[in-house]
Design an enzyme around this catalytic site. Structure first.
Site, short mmCIF file in Angstrom:
data_model
loop_
_atom_site.label_atom_id
_atom_site.label_comp_id
_atom_site.label_asym_id
_atom_site.label_seq_id
_atom_site.Cartn_x
_atom_site.Cartn_y
_atom_site.Cartn_z
N GLY A 188 0.82 -1.21 0.00
CA GLY A 188 0.00 0.00 0.00
C GLY A 188 0.85 1.26 0.00
O GLY A 188 2.01 1.25 -0.43
N PRO A 190 3.05 4.53 1.29
CA PRO A 190 4.10 4.71 2.30
C PRO A 190 3.58 5.27 3.62
O PRO A 190 4.06 4.88 4.69
CB PRO A 190 5.06 5.70 1.63
CG PRO A 190 4.87 5.47 0.17
CD PRO A 190 3.41 5.15 0.01
N VAL A 192 0.72 4.71 5.11
CA VAL A 192 0.14 3.62 5.88
C VAL A 192 1.23 2.62 6.27
O VAL A 192 1.19 2.02 7.35
CB VAL A 192 -0.99 2.91 5.10
CG1 VAL A 192 -1.66 1.84 5.95
CG2 VAL A 192 -2.02 3.92 4.61
N GLY A 193 2.22 2.46 5.40
CA GLY A 193 3.34 1.57 5.70
C GLY A 193 4.07 1.98 6.97
O GLY A 193 4.48 1.13 7.77
N GLU A 210 5.62 -3.46 0.80
CA GLU A 210 5.61 -3.25 -0.65
C GLU A 210 4.89 -1.92 -0.89
O GLU A 210 3.66 -1.85 -0.81
CB GLU A 210 4.90 -4.41 -1.35
CG GLU A 210 5.62 -5.74 -1.23
CD GLU A 210 6.98 -5.76 -1.90
OE1 GLU A 210 7.24 -4.87 -2.73
OE2 GLU A 210 7.78 -6.65 -1.59
N CYS A 244 1.53 0.17 -9.23
CA CYS A 244 2.67 0.66 -8.45
C CYS A 244 3.98 0.65 -9.24
O CYS A 244 4.90 1.40 -8.91
CB CYS A 244 2.83 -0.15 -7.17
SG CYS A 244 3.11 -1.91 -7.44
#
Length: 469
Positions: A188, A190, A192-193, A210, A244
């Site tokens: 998802g 960055p 939220v990462g 990812e 992506c």
């Protein structure tokens, strides 16, 4: 007790029972996943069409076919992957057994995205099952029709003791992440990462992220312009640009831009007709929020091709922008939509400098008929993946790892790399109970005279260099 604590505990009990360890059990679950893909194929086509107008051909190619390929690759090779890997030994352990055992992590969490809601959820799941883990599967709530399909039907195929599907929005996912998992795999944005990584840090849980980024595409003066335009247009506008690894912007000379523009216009017309809005082969933005964000980026530079929008159907035409400045909004974030900015550069050196001045991307593309140019860009840049004279196609190889670096992510998967991601390489040394006299030199009271013997039997020595005169 949190809302998901009981579920995680149930899966952990199943894992501790050893149910997932036998190869036969893993194969049975992988085969069941294959039946899900085959039997629910039409439902997948319909759900992805409802969510984002995804053409059936694109779903077959990028969702179902890739999952089937990964599944078959795992089934073909699982026996080899699971074997203990025997390693070199020093003189002190020559009579012993030393190997690496591929152990499952335990209970893992896979959080999928909305842009490829089947592929990017099931491909990591294949690796997690192959490695012998129990899995909590969290599809994206944004692609709500696929989310509903997965939640209602996938549990009918997999063992409910070892696998569970959780549907959750942002708030519920935050609470889900409060549970202790043994591994977390997230795909998802960055932003939220970072949240996922922060939650994982509280339990010291390893993660694969990812993410994405702005993938550069350098088109050199020495390339087949028509072929380059077709391959760039395909990669950029596939799935309405919501990919992506899509080329995010083009770097080229002004001379190449003059040649590339009519070639791009020709390719877009060839692919989608004179009015792409009527084409059955061009998708839509997944939601109103995503549509509005991408539409706002059209204010950057000058629209040279496309630019038409329709809020009601979330349609944004395949668009090419020129006269784009480095500080324009379209260059400040991942586009994730059908917009392709072109940035002029004077040379390959300037293109490399432009790329290296920014965060390392998930993918980097170069088009050139000159191997020297391709080699220079490859050697002087850094990215998650690299592809010369095409776009996206490196993702179709199960033999290549897929993953980001830096801002674009951490970790890797696909093929054997998925199995390795979800496996703990456990170091094992099996020594005999006897032959104690051989161990005496290492015991106290210490004596300096024993050190040469200990060094000789435990140290690794550098090989002598071989020089051919």
């Amino acid at each position: 007790m949190g809302p998901h604590e009981g579920l995680v505990s149930r899966l952990r009990a199943a894992w501790l029972s050893g149910k997932m360890r036998p190869m036969e059990y893993r194969v049975a679950q992988l085969e069941a996943l294959g039946r899900f893909l085959e039997e629910k194929k039409q439902d997948i086509l319909e759900a992805t069409a409802l969510d984002m107008g995804k053409p059936p051909f694109e779903v077959e190619l990028s969702e179902i076919s890739i999952c089937r390929s990964e599944l078959n690759h795992a089934l073909n090779n699982l026996g080899t992957w699971m074997k203990d890997e025997h390693v070199e030994k020093n003189w002190a352990t020559q009579l012993d057994s030393a190997f690496i055992r591929k152990d499952p992590y335990g209970v893992v969490l896979i959080i999928g995205p909305w842009n490829y809601p089947i592929n990017l959820l099931l491909v990591p799941l294949i690796g997690a099952i192959a490695a012998g883990n129990c899995v909590v599967i969290k599809p994206s709530e944004i692609s709500r029709n696929v989310e509903r399909l997965v939640a209602e039907t996938l549990p009918r195929y997999l063992d409910k003791d070892c696998f569970a599907v959780v549907t959750a929005g942002v708030e519920e996912t935050t609470r889900l992440l409060e549970n202790k998992f043994d591994y977390i795999f997230f795909t998802g944005a960055p932003s939220v990462g970072r949240m996922v990584m922060g939650a994982a840090a509280k339990h010291l849980t390893p993660v694969t992220l990812e993410l994405g980024g702005k993938n550069p595409c350098y088109v050199s003066d020495t390339c087949d312009v028509r072929n380059a335009a077709r391959r760039v247009a395909w990669g950029r506008f596939f799935n309405a640009g919501q990919t992506c690894v899509a080329p995010d912007y083009v770097l080229c000379s002004l001379e190449m831009q003059e040649k590339l523009m009519p070639a791009l216009r020709e390719a877009i017309t060839e692919f989608y007709g004179s009015n792409p809005k009527e084409s059955p082969d061009f998708g839509r933005m997944v939601g109103d929020k995503q549509f509005q964000r991408v539409q706002a980026l059209l204010s950057s530079g000058t629209v040279a091709i496309g630019g038409q929008t329709d809020a009601e159907t979330r349609y944004i035409a395949p668009t090419v922008l020129v006269d784009v400045q480095q500080d324009d909004p379209v260059m400040q974030e991942e586009i994730f939509g059908p917009i392709l900015p072109i940035i002029p550069v004077a040379s390959v050196d300037d293109a490399i400098a432009f790329i290296n001045a920014r965060e390392r991307p998930l993918a980097l593309y170069v088009f050139s008929s000159c191997k020297k140019v391709v080699k220079q860009v490859l050697e002087q840049t850094s990215s998650g993946g690299f592809c010369a004279n095409d776009t996206i196609m490196h993702m179709t190889l199960t033999s290549l790892p897929f993953g980001g670096i830096g801002q674009s992510g951490s970790g890797r998967y696909h093929g054997r790399f998925s199995f390795e991601t979800f496996s703990h390489p456990r170091s094992v040394l099996l020594r005999g109970p006897g032959r104690e006299a051989l161990n005496a030199p290492r015991y106290p009271p210490y004596a300096a005279r024993r050190l040469p013997l200990l060094r000789a039997t435990t140290e690794t020595r550098r090989r002598a260099a071989c020089t051919i005169l």
